[in-house]
Design a protein around this motif. Structure first.
Motif, PDB file in Angstrom:
ATOM      1  N   VAL A 101       0.952  -0.992  -0.154  1.00 51.13           N
ATOM      2  CA  VAL A 101       0.156   0.337   0.178  1.00 51.13           C
ATOM      3  C   VAL A 101       0.697   1.592   0.276  1.00 51.13           C
ATOM      4  N   GLU A 102       0.614   2.498  -0.920  1.00 47.83           N
ATOM      5  CA  GLU A 102       0.708   3.389  -1.259  1.00 47.83           C
ATOM      6  C   GLU A 102       0.101   4.757  -0.488  1.00 47.83           C
ATOM      7  N   TYR A 103       0.380   5.320   0.971  1.00 44.41           N
ATOM      8  CA  TYR A 103      -0.345   6.656   1.501  1.00 44.41           C
ATOM      9  C   TYR A 103      -0.202   7.514   0.751  1.00 44.41           C
ATOM     10  N   VAL A 104      -1.208   8.825   0.081  1.00 44.06           N
ATOM     11  CA  VAL A 104      -1.417   9.373  -0.558  1.00 44.06           C
ATOM     12  C   VAL A 104      -1.858  10.752   0.540  1.00 44.06           C
ATOM     13  N   THR A 105      -2.434  10.705   1.674  1.00 41.10           N
ATOM     14  CA  THR A 105      -2.752  11.340   2.262  1.00 41.10           C
ATOM     15  C   THR A 105      -2.570  10.596   3.592  1.00 41.10           C
ATOM     16  N   GLY A 106      -2.958  11.860   4.920  1.00 42.42           N
ATOM     17  CA  GLY A 106      -2.812  11.956   6.303  1.00 42.42           C
ATOM     18  C   GLY A 106      -1.345  11.823   6.825  1.00 42.42           C
ATOM     19  N   ALA A 107      -1.269  11.137   8.183  1.00 40.19           N
ATOM     20  CA  ALA A 107       0.702  10.788   8.655  1.00 40.19           C
ATOM     21  C   ALA A 107       1.816  10.133   7.900  1.00 40.19           C
ATOM     22  N   LEU A 108       0.869   9.125   7.177  1.00 44.09           N
ATOM     23  CA  LEU A 108       1.425   7.620   6.146  1.00 44.09           C
ATOM     24  C   LEU A 108       1.928   8.531   4.875  1.00 44.09           C
ATOM     25  N   GLN A 109       1.222  10.109   4.740  1.00 50.24           N
ATOM     26  CA  GLN A 109       1.422  10.693   2.972  1.00 50.24           C
ATOM     27  C   GLN A 109       3.157   9.852   2.736  1.00 50.24           C
ATOM     28  N   GLY A 110       3.383   9.318   1.694  1.00 50.41           N
ATOM     29  CA  GLY A 110       4.578   9.358   0.981  1.00 50.41           C
ATOM     30  C   GLY A 110       5.089   7.992   1.646  1.00 50.41           C
ATOM     31  N   ASP A 111       4.203   7.223   2.410  1.00 48.56           N
ATOM     32  CA  ASP A 111       5.383   6.047   3.378  1.00 48.56           C
ATOM     33  C   ASP A 111       4.448   4.756   2.395  1.00 48.56           C
ATOM     34  N   ALA A 112       5.583   3.841   2.678  1.00 51.09           N
ATOM     35  CA  ALA A 112       4.479   2.551   2.262  1.00 51.09           C
ATOM     36  C   ALA A 112       4.312   1.456   3.076  1.00 51.09           C
ATOM     37  N   GLU A 113       3.477   0.248   3.320  1.00 46.99           N
ATOM     38  CA  GLU A 113       3.474  -0.146   4.049  1.00 46.99           C
ATOM     39  C   GLU A 113       3.322  -1.488   3.408  1.00 46.99           C
ATOM     40  N   ASP A 114       3.226  -2.666   3.487  1.00 44.41           N
ATOM     41  CA  ASP A 114       3.106  -3.738   3.217  1.00 44.41           C
ATOM     42  C   ASP A 114       1.864  -5.026   4.505  1.00 44.41           C
ATOM     43  N   LEU A 115       0.495  -5.455   3.807  1.00 43.86           N
ATOM     44  CA  LEU A 115      -0.206  -5.818   4.476  1.00 43.86           C
ATOM     45  C   LEU A 115      -0.987  -7.471   4.433  1.00 43.86           C
ATOM     46  N   ASP A 116      -1.027  -8.020   5.308  1.00 47.17           N
ATOM     47  CA  ASP A 116      -1.773  -9.414   4.678  1.00 47.17           C
ATOM     48  C   ASP A 116      -2.662  -9.234   4.672  1.00 47.17           C
ATOM     49  N   GLU A 117      -3.797 -10.211   4.041  1.00 48.75           N
ATOM     50  CA  GLU A 117      -5.794  -9.907   3.710  1.00 48.75           C
ATOM     51  C   GLU A 117      -6.181  -9.900   4.716  1.00 48.75           C
ATOM     52  N   GLN A 118      -5.708  -9.557   6.388  1.00 45.81           N
ATOM     53  CA  GLN A 118      -7.081  -9.077   7.348  1.00 45.81           C
ATOM     54  C   GLN A 118      -6.870  -7.771   7.412  1.00 45.81           C
ATOM     55  N   ASP A 119      -5.278  -7.322   7.452  1.00 45.50           N
ATOM     56  CA  ASP A 119      -5.222  -5.804   7.636  1.00 45.50           C
ATOM     57  C   ASP A 119      -6.268  -5.357   6.151  1.00 45.50           C
ATOM     58  N   VAL A 120      -5.887  -5.984   5.087  1.00 47.64           N
ATOM     59  CA  VAL A 120      -6.246  -4.617   3.346  1.00 47.64           C
ATOM     60  C   VAL A 120      -7.991  -5.218   4.038  1.00 47.64           C
ATOM     61  N   LEU A 121      -8.053  -6.094   4.556  1.00 46.14           N
ATOM     62  CA  LEU A 121     -10.046  -6.278   4.450  1.00 46.14           C
ATOM     63  C   LEU A 121     -10.304  -5.100   5.444  1.00 46.14           C
ATOM     64  N   SER A 122      -9.505  -5.493   6.998  1.00 50.61           N
ATOM     65  CA  SER A 122     -10.069  -4.629   7.896  1.00 50.61           C
ATOM     66  C   SER A 122      -9.991  -2.826   7.063  1.00 50.61           C
ATOM     67  N   SER A 123      -9.019  -2.732   6.255  1.00 50.78           N
ATOM     68  CA  SER A 123      -8.912  -1.757   6.364  1.00 50.78           C
ATOM     69  C   SER A 123      -9.464  -0.824   4.862  1.00 50.78           C
ATOM     70  N   ALA A 124     -10.446  -1.873   3.745  1.00 54.78           N
ATOM     71  CA  ALA A 124     -11.484  -1.723   3.124  1.00 54.78           C
ATOM     72  C   ALA A 124     -12.354  -0.434   2.776  1.00 54.78           C
ATOM     73  N   PRO A 125     -13.097  -0.384   2.103  1.00 52.52           N
ATOM     74  CA  PRO A 125     -14.462   0.396   2.157  1.00 52.52           C
ATOM     75  C   PRO A 125     -15.130  -0.700   3.176  1.00 52.52           C
ATOM     76  N   ARG A 126     -17.087  -0.628   3.819  1.00 50.02           N
ATOM     77  CA  ARG A 126     -17.349  -1.396   3.771  1.00 50.02           C
ATOM     78  C   ARG A 126     -18.381  -2.836   3.167  1.00 50.02           C
ATOM     79  N   PRO A 127     -18.244  -2.214   1.999  1.00 50.98           N
ATOM     80  CA  PRO A 127     -19.006  -2.646   1.332  1.00 50.98           C
ATOM     81  C   PRO A 127     -18.160  -4.057   0.323  1.00 50.98           C
ATOM     82  N   THR A 128     -17.069  -3.542   0.550  1.00 56.27           N
ATOM     83  CA  THR A 128     -16.422  -4.309   0.125  1.00 56.27           C
ATOM     84  C   THR A 128     -15.275  -5.356   0.963  1.00 56.27           C
ATOM     85  N   ARG A 129     -15.679  -5.484   2.308  1.00 58.23           N
ATOM     86  CA  ARG A 129     -15.420  -6.324   3.896  1.00 58.23           C
ATOM     87  C   ARG A 129     -16.931  -7.271   3.370  1.00 58.23           C
ATOM     88  N   GLU A 130     -17.778  -6.429   3.464  1.00 53.67           N
ATOM     89  CA  GLU A 130     -18.309  -6.950   3.216  1.00 53.67           C
ATOM     90  C   GLU A 130     -19.241  -8.574   1.688  1.00 53.67           C
TER      91      GLU A 130
END
Length: 147
Positions: A101-130
């Motif tokens: 993930v590459e961040y474009v806003t907020g405190a993490l803007q300009g940073d990148a992070e590696d996420l597992d599927e659980q973190d991706v889903l918990s960070s996704a918009p609500r319709p995607t999680r369902e």
């Protein structure tokens, strides 16, 4: 150093000091941030530009040293590593896929992070999680298959 850290990243899961206040912390101590050494250099891994969730936008909560949400950062999933390509092991010790993930806003803007599927889903918009059950979009690698 902006004094923030995203919660739950697989790359920071083994560092017990993350999120803890500094030893000399006073009432005005700011939260700690994960060291840059946790994430590999961008050229160190060949991330796939296609795959499950690639291109999706997510929102990560920024957690302070007391465990409270301080702010949010939006990022775009730009890369994918299958279980065969990733060196990450999940909490059961099993190989697991990772997403960059590459961040474009907020405190993490300009940073990148590696996420597992659980973190991706918990960070996704609500319709995607369902709509998507964990593990539904990718399967374990097959012998000889190009993952």
């Amino acid at each position: 150093d902006d004094g923030t850290a995203a919660a739950g990243s697989p790359r920071d899961a083994d560092d017990d000091s993350l999120g803890a206040p500094p030893d000399d912390a006073g009432d005005d101590a700011s939260p700690r941030v994960a060291p840059e050494a946790i994430a590999p250099a961008p050229d160190a891994v060949d991330w796939r530009a296609t795959g499950p969730y690639v291109g999706q936008w997510i929102t990560r909560s920024i957690i302070d040293h007391d465990g409270f949400v301080q702010s949010h950062s939006m990022g775009k999933i730009v890369g994918y590593l299958s279980t065969a390509e990733s060196d990450y092991l999940d909490d059961r010790g099993q190989p697991a896929a990772l997403w960059r993930v590459e961040y474009v806003t907020g405190a993490l803007q300009g940073d990148a992070e590696d996420l597992d599927e659980q973190d991706v889903l918990s960070s996704a918009p609500r319709p995607t999680r369902e709509a998507i059950a964990p593990g539904a979009l990718y399967a374990a690698p097959r012998a000889g298959a190009d993952d």
